[in-house]
Design a protein around this motif. Structure first.
Motif, mmCIF file in Angstrom:
data_model
loop_
_atom_site.group_PDB
_atom_site.id
_atom_site.type_symbol
_atom_site.label_atom_id
_atom_site.label_comp_id
_atom_site.label_asym_id
_atom_site.label_seq_id
_atom_site.Cartn_x
_atom_site.Cartn_y
_atom_site.Cartn_z
ATOM 1 N N HIS A 86 1.344 4.329 -2.797
ATOM 2 C CA HIS A 86 1.345 5.802 -2.553
ATOM 3 C C HIS A 86 2.887 6.633 -3.249
ATOM 4 C CE1 HIS A 86 -1.837 6.427 -0.091
ATOM 5 N NE2 HIS A 86 -1.500 5.608 0.922
ATOM 6 N N HIS A 121 -5.640 7.249 -1.914
ATOM 7 C CA HIS A 121 -6.530 6.428 -1.183
ATOM 8 C C HIS A 121 -7.699 6.182 -2.303
ATOM 9 C CE1 HIS A 121 -5.062 6.777 2.950
ATOM 10 N NE2 HIS A 121 -4.350 5.827 2.405
ATOM 11 N N HIS A 167 0.716 -1.177 0.055
ATOM 12 C CA HIS A 167 -0.299 -0.115 -0.051
ATOM 13 C C HIS A 167 0.891 1.208 -0.009
ATOM 14 C CE1 HIS A 167 -3.439 2.404 1.611
ATOM 15 N NE2 HIS A 167 -2.535 3.211 2.191
ATOM 16 N N GLU A 168 1.944 1.296 0.876
ATOM 17 C CA GLU A 168 2.615 2.405 1.059
ATOM 18 C C GLU A 168 3.525 2.935 -0.288
ATOM 19 O OE1 GLU A 168 2.257 4.347 3.220
ATOM 20 O OE2 GLU A 168 0.952 3.042 4.476
HETATM 21 ZN ZN LIG Z 1 -2.600 4.975 2.679
#
Ligand SMILES: [Zn+2]
Length: 209
Positions: free
Chosen positions: A169, A175, A165-166
Protein backbone atom coordinates in the motif's frame (compact mmCIF):
# COMPACT_ATOMS: atom_id res chain seq x y z
CA UNK A 1 -28.12 -38.20 -41.53
CA UNK A 2 -27.24 -35.60 -44.06
CA UNK A 3 -26.79 -32.17 -42.64
CA UNK A 4 -28.77 -29.43 -44.21
CA UNK A 5 -27.13 -26.10 -44.98
CA UNK A 6 -28.96 -24.54 -42.04
CA UNK A 7 -27.59 -27.11 -39.54
CA UNK A 8 -24.02 -26.54 -40.78
CA UNK A 9 -24.38 -22.82 -40.17
CA UNK A 10 -25.62 -23.47 -36.64
CA UNK A 11 -22.68 -25.79 -35.92
CA UNK A 12 -20.24 -23.14 -37.19
CA UNK A 13 -21.86 -20.45 -35.07
CA UNK A 14 -21.74 -22.71 -32.00
CA UNK A 15 -18.07 -23.49 -32.65
CA UNK A 16 -17.32 -19.79 -32.98
CA UNK A 17 -19.00 -19.02 -29.65
CA UNK A 18 -17.13 -21.84 -27.89
CA UNK A 19 -13.94 -20.51 -29.49
CA UNK A 20 -14.50 -17.07 -28.05
CA UNK A 21 -15.03 -18.45 -24.54
CA UNK A 22 -11.91 -20.63 -24.77
CA UNK A 23 -9.86 -17.68 -26.05
CA UNK A 24 -11.12 -15.50 -23.19
CA UNK A 25 -10.25 -18.12 -20.61
CA UNK A 26 -6.74 -18.59 -22.00
CA UNK A 27 -5.86 -14.94 -22.53
CA UNK A 28 -8.09 -12.63 -20.52
CA UNK A 29 -8.57 -9.19 -21.98
CA UNK A 30 -7.29 -7.61 -18.76
CA UNK A 31 -3.69 -8.80 -18.66
CA UNK A 32 -2.69 -6.85 -15.55
CA UNK A 33 -4.61 -7.38 -12.36
CA UNK A 34 -2.83 -5.00 -10.01
CA UNK A 35 -4.81 -2.03 -8.79
CA UNK A 36 -3.72 1.53 -8.08
CA UNK A 37 -5.36 4.33 -6.14
CA UNK A 38 -6.91 7.22 -8.06
CA UNK A 39 -7.40 6.99 -11.82
CA UNK A 40 -5.82 4.17 -13.79
CA UNK A 41 -4.18 6.66 -16.19
CA UNK A 42 -3.13 9.03 -13.40
CA UNK A 43 -2.59 6.91 -10.28
CA UNK A 44 -1.69 8.24 -6.86
CA UNK A 45 1.70 7.20 -5.49
CA UNK A 46 4.73 7.99 -3.38
CA UNK A 47 5.62 11.41 -4.76
CA UNK A 48 9.35 11.04 -4.20
CA UNK A 49 9.49 7.70 -6.00
CA UNK A 50 10.85 4.38 -4.82
CA UNK A 51 14.58 5.00 -5.22
CA UNK A 52 15.03 7.87 -2.79
CA UNK A 53 14.64 8.36 0.93
CA UNK A 54 14.74 5.65 3.59
CA UNK A 55 12.51 3.76 5.98
CA UNK A 56 12.59 3.74 9.74
CA UNK A 57 11.26 1.21 12.25
CA UNK A 58 9.56 2.21 15.50
CA UNK A 59 8.34 -1.33 16.16
CA UNK A 60 10.54 -3.52 18.35
CA UNK A 61 11.36 -7.20 18.59
CA UNK A 62 10.12 -8.90 21.74
CA UNK A 63 6.67 -7.31 22.07
CA UNK A 64 4.62 -9.60 24.33
CA UNK A 65 0.91 -9.91 23.74
CA UNK A 66 -1.61 -12.73 24.11
CA UNK A 67 1.01 -15.22 25.20
CA UNK A 68 3.10 -14.57 22.11
CA UNK A 69 6.39 -12.80 21.52
CA UNK A 70 6.37 -10.82 18.29
CA UNK A 71 9.43 -10.02 16.19
CA UNK A 72 7.95 -6.97 14.52
CA UNK A 73 11.19 -5.06 13.83
CA UNK A 74 12.72 -8.09 12.11
CA UNK A 75 9.48 -8.72 10.21
CA UNK A 76 9.28 -5.14 8.90
CA UNK A 77 12.92 -5.12 7.83
CA UNK A 78 12.51 -8.43 6.04
CA UNK A 79 9.24 -7.24 4.49
CA UNK A 80 10.86 -4.11 3.04
CA UNK A 81 13.70 -6.33 1.81
CA UNK A 82 11.17 -8.36 -0.19
CA UNK A 83 10.10 -5.26 -2.15
CA UNK A 84 13.65 -3.94 -2.48
CA UNK A 85 14.93 -7.29 -3.76
CA UNK A 86 12.06 -8.18 -6.10
CA UNK A 87 11.06 -4.80 -7.56
CA UNK A 88 12.78 -1.62 -8.68
CA UNK A 89 12.24 -0.22 -5.18
CA UNK A 90 15.46 0.77 -3.40
CA UNK A 91 14.45 2.28 -0.08
CA UNK A 92 17.17 1.51 2.48
CA UNK A 93 17.01 1.40 6.27
CA UNK A 94 17.43 4.83 7.82
CA UNK A 95 19.68 3.40 10.52
CA UNK A 96 22.17 2.36 7.81
CA UNK A 97 22.14 5.31 5.44
CA UNK A 98 20.28 8.23 7.01
CA UNK A 99 18.35 10.10 4.32
CA UNK A 100 14.84 11.51 4.41
CA UNK A 101 12.37 9.13 6.06
CA UNK A 102 9.57 8.14 3.70
CA UNK A 103 8.09 5.11 5.47
CA UNK A 104 7.83 4.55 9.22
CA UNK A 105 6.89 1.09 10.50
CA UNK A 106 5.02 0.67 13.78
CA UNK A 107 3.82 -2.45 15.58
CA UNK A 108 1.76 -2.51 18.75
CA UNK A 109 -1.44 -3.89 20.20
CA UNK A 110 -3.96 -1.44 18.74
CA UNK A 111 -6.96 -3.36 20.08
CA UNK A 112 -10.10 -4.32 18.22
CA UNK A 113 -9.90 -1.75 15.41
CA UNK A 114 -10.90 -4.18 12.66
CA UNK A 115 -7.57 -4.48 10.85
CA UNK A 116 -4.42 -6.59 11.06
CA UNK A 117 -2.46 -3.72 9.63
CA UNK A 118 -2.97 -0.43 7.83
CA UNK A 119 -1.22 2.62 6.46
CA UNK A 120 -1.66 6.34 7.03
CA UNK A 121 -0.43 8.46 4.14
CA UNK A 122 0.68 12.07 4.45
CA UNK A 123 1.36 14.84 1.98
CA UNK A 124 3.44 17.20 4.07
CA UNK A 125 1.54 17.47 7.38
CA UNK A 126 -1.79 16.61 5.74
CA UNK A 127 -3.29 13.15 6.25
CA UNK A 128 -4.42 12.09 2.76
CA UNK A 129 -5.11 8.38 3.35
CA UNK A 130 -6.13 6.65 6.56
CA UNK A 131 -6.60 2.99 7.45
CA UNK A 132 -9.26 1.61 5.07
CA UNK A 133 -9.90 4.99 3.42
CA UNK A 134 -8.08 5.15 0.10
CA UNK A 135 -5.73 8.11 -0.35
CA UNK A 136 -7.12 11.18 -2.07
CA UNK A 137 -3.72 12.62 -3.05
CA UNK A 138 -0.24 11.33 -3.69
CA UNK A 139 1.87 11.13 -0.54
CA UNK A 140 5.44 11.71 0.57
CA UNK A 141 5.33 9.95 3.96
CA UNK A 142 3.66 6.80 5.22
CA UNK A 143 3.17 5.38 8.70
CA UNK A 144 2.63 1.63 8.30
CA UNK A 145 1.06 -0.24 11.21
CA UNK A 146 0.70 -3.85 12.25
CA UNK A 147 -1.75 -4.80 14.98
CA UNK A 148 -0.72 -7.49 17.49
CA UNK A 149 -4.33 -7.76 18.66
CA UNK A 150 -5.32 -9.93 15.68
CA UNK A 151 -2.04 -11.76 15.24
CA UNK A 152 -1.75 -14.02 18.26
CA UNK A 153 -2.61 -17.11 16.18
CA UNK A 154 -0.34 -16.19 13.30
CA UNK A 155 3.06 -17.50 12.37
CA UNK A 156 6.00 -15.17 11.76
CA UNK A 157 5.58 -15.74 7.99
CA UNK A 158 1.93 -14.74 8.24
CA UNK A 159 2.42 -11.50 10.15
CA UNK A 160 5.43 -10.73 7.98
CA UNK A 161 2.95 -11.20 5.11
CA UNK A 162 0.77 -8.51 6.68
CA UNK A 163 3.83 -6.22 6.83
CA UNK A 164 4.64 -6.93 3.16
CA UNK A 165 1.01 -6.19 2.25
CA UNK A 166 1.08 -2.85 4.11
CA UNK A 167 4.32 -1.82 2.39
CA UNK A 168 2.58 -2.67 -0.90
CA UNK A 169 0.00 0.00 0.00
CA UNK A 170 2.79 2.43 0.95
CA UNK A 171 4.31 1.92 -2.50
CA UNK A 172 0.96 2.56 -4.20
CA UNK A 173 -0.77 -0.80 -4.64
CA UNK A 174 -4.47 -0.97 -3.77
CA UNK A 175 -6.32 -4.19 -2.98
CA UNK A 176 -6.32 -6.85 -5.66
CA UNK A 177 -9.88 -7.92 -6.34
CA UNK A 178 -10.05 -10.47 -9.15
CA UNK A 179 -8.38 -13.54 -7.71
CA UNK A 180 -4.99 -13.12 -9.39
CA UNK A 181 -2.16 -14.41 -7.17
CA UNK A 182 -1.25 -11.34 -5.12
CA UNK A 183 -0.01 -10.29 -1.70
CA UNK A 184 -2.51 -7.43 -2.09
CA UNK A 185 -5.57 -9.63 -1.54
CA UNK A 186 -7.33 -8.48 1.59
CA UNK A 187 -5.43 -10.25 4.33
CA UNK A 188 -8.34 -10.09 6.77
CA UNK A 189 -8.83 -13.67 5.60
CA UNK A 190 -5.45 -14.89 6.83
CA UNK A 191 -3.96 -17.41 6.27
CA UNK A 192 -3.56 -15.97 2.82
CA UNK A 193 -2.07 -18.28 0.24
CA UNK A 194 0.32 -15.55 -0.81
CA UNK A 195 2.71 -14.29 1.82
CA UNK A 196 5.35 -12.72 -0.42
CA UNK A 197 5.03 -10.35 -3.42
CA UNK A 198 3.72 -12.18 -6.49
CA UNK A 199 4.61 -11.41 -10.13
CA UNK A 200 1.54 -9.22 -10.54
CA UNK A 201 2.51 -7.18 -7.45
CA UNK A 202 6.06 -6.80 -8.78
CA UNK A 203 4.74 -5.61 -12.16
CA UNK A 204 2.37 -3.23 -10.39
CA UNK A 205 5.13 -1.48 -8.44
CA UNK A 206 7.55 -1.38 -11.38
CA UNK A 207 4.95 0.02 -13.77
CA UNK A 208 3.83 2.74 -11.36
CA UNK A 209 7.18 4.57 -11.24
ZN1 LIG B 1 -4.78 -3.83 2.65
Amino acid sequence: MKKTGKTKTRIKLFAAIVGIFVATAISPFKLAAYEYYGWWNDPLKLKTGITSGSYTIFATDGLQYGGKTFMFATAWKSAMGEWNDKTEAAIPYHGDVGGVERIRMDGYNHGMNGVHGWVDMYSGPKLVGHRQQAPTESWDYVVANINAYYLTNHTYAQYRGVAIHEIGHALGLAHEQDGTPSIMNDLLNIPNTYLVPQQDDINGVNNLY
